[in-house]
Design an enzyme around this catalytic site. Structure first.
Site: not given
Ligand code: NDP
Length: 252
Positions: A144, A157
């Site tokens: 991030s 985080y």
């Molecule tokens: P979303 O909330 O849109 O999606 C999260 C995804 O992670 C979903 O597919 C969810 O699965 C899965 N997930 C959540 N918890 C678990 C778990 N315990 N085990 C397995 N899968 C899990 O988030 P983003 O797509 O935005 O984030 C993706 C990555 O990008 C993360 O690592 C986040 O920290 C990072 N990030 C995001 C930013 C942003 O602004 N969006 C900025 C910087 C980094 P399900 O839907 O099936 O529960």
């Protein structure tokens, strides 16, 4: 020639979903994981198949390392049955959650949850999957922008993401002899469900991000999937141990 196979954690929504769609459109077979949203994962798989690609969706809780050996066995079986392959080419550690708390108010339970999902999970999942990752493979760990710049509310985080960045350099060093690259892709603020969808749905926050971004807007999932594709295709072949930030120039 074999098609390449990418495993993307958290492919049911947000960045992981868009990565799955983008990479599939480039001819890469997709294994995606989901946690709570089997329905969304199924929809992603259907979209890929309608486009002529191949996808397999598997359940996985990245926060529970006790399940990783069984997951690796299930993955191995799925590789053979669905794709006729013994291994995979690309691993994208993307799944994650956001927990917002000021440092002074961060509770141990919040810290532990973030540590398990954002750091311990990817660390030991990657270890469990090493025998399945092909030589010359590529690993992308999603960090991030918050590991470079500091915004109040993200101490725990960002601490985990910072550790992921250090770990990635060790991965690059130790897996280099197998021709495997490992890099960090660090998104800026992107419009997804993350953090309750705040960057997408909170107009004030969205405007704040845009005002502090060189390219003048908040990021979209497509911006990140394109950067991941760059790392996985020929342009990324000599890049390893690096942190690539895809933030449109946030807080330069
Ligand atoms: P979303 O909330 O849109 O999606 C999260 C995804 O992670 C979903 O597919 C969810 O699965 C899965 N997930 C959540 N918890 C678990 C778990 N315990 N085990 C397995 N899968 C899990 O988030 P983003 O797509 O935005 O984030 C993706 C990555 O990008 C993360 O690592 C986040 O920290 C990072 N990030 C995001 C930013 C942003 O602004 N969006 C900025 C910087 C980094 P399900 O839907 O099936 O529960």
């Amino acid at each position: 020639m074999n098609r390449k196979i990418a495993l993307i954690t958290g492919a049911s929504r947000g960045l992981g979903k868009q990565m799955a769609l983008h990479l599939s459109a480039q001819g890469i077979d997709i294994i995606g994981t989901y946690h709570s949203r089997a329905d969304e994962a199924q929809r992603v798989a259907e979209t890929i198949e309608q486009g002529g690609g191949r996808a397999l969706m598997l359940a996985l809780d990245v926060g529970d390392s006790s399940t990783f050996a069984a997951f690796a066995a299930q993955l191995s079986q799925g590789l053979k049955q669905t794709f006729g392959r013994e291994g995979l080419d690309f691993l994208i550690n993307n799944a994650g959650i956001g927990v917002r708390a000021a440092f002074a108010e961060t509770r141990e339970a919040q810290f532990d949850l973030l540590m398990n999902v954002q750091l311990k999970g990817p660390f030991f999942l990657t270890q469990a999957l090493l025998p399945l990752l092909a030589d010359q493979g590529r690993i992308v760990n999603v960090s991030s922008g918050l590991a470079r710049f500091s915004l109040p509310g993200y101490a725990a985080y960002a601490t985990m993401k910072g550790a992921v960045e250090v770990w990635t350099r060790y991965l690059a060093k130790e897996l280099g002899p197998r021709g495997i690259t490992a890099n960090v892709l660090a998104p800026g603020a992107i419009e997804t469900d993350f953090g309750g969808g705040a960057v997408r749905d909170n107009a004030e926050l969205n405007a704040f991000v845009a005002a502090n971004t060189a390219l003048g807007r908040a990021g979209l999932p497509e911006d990140i999937s394109a950067a991941v594709a760059m790392l996985l295709t020929d342009g990324g072949r000599w890049i390893t141990g690096q942190r690539i930030e895809a933030s449109g120039g946030m807080f330069l």
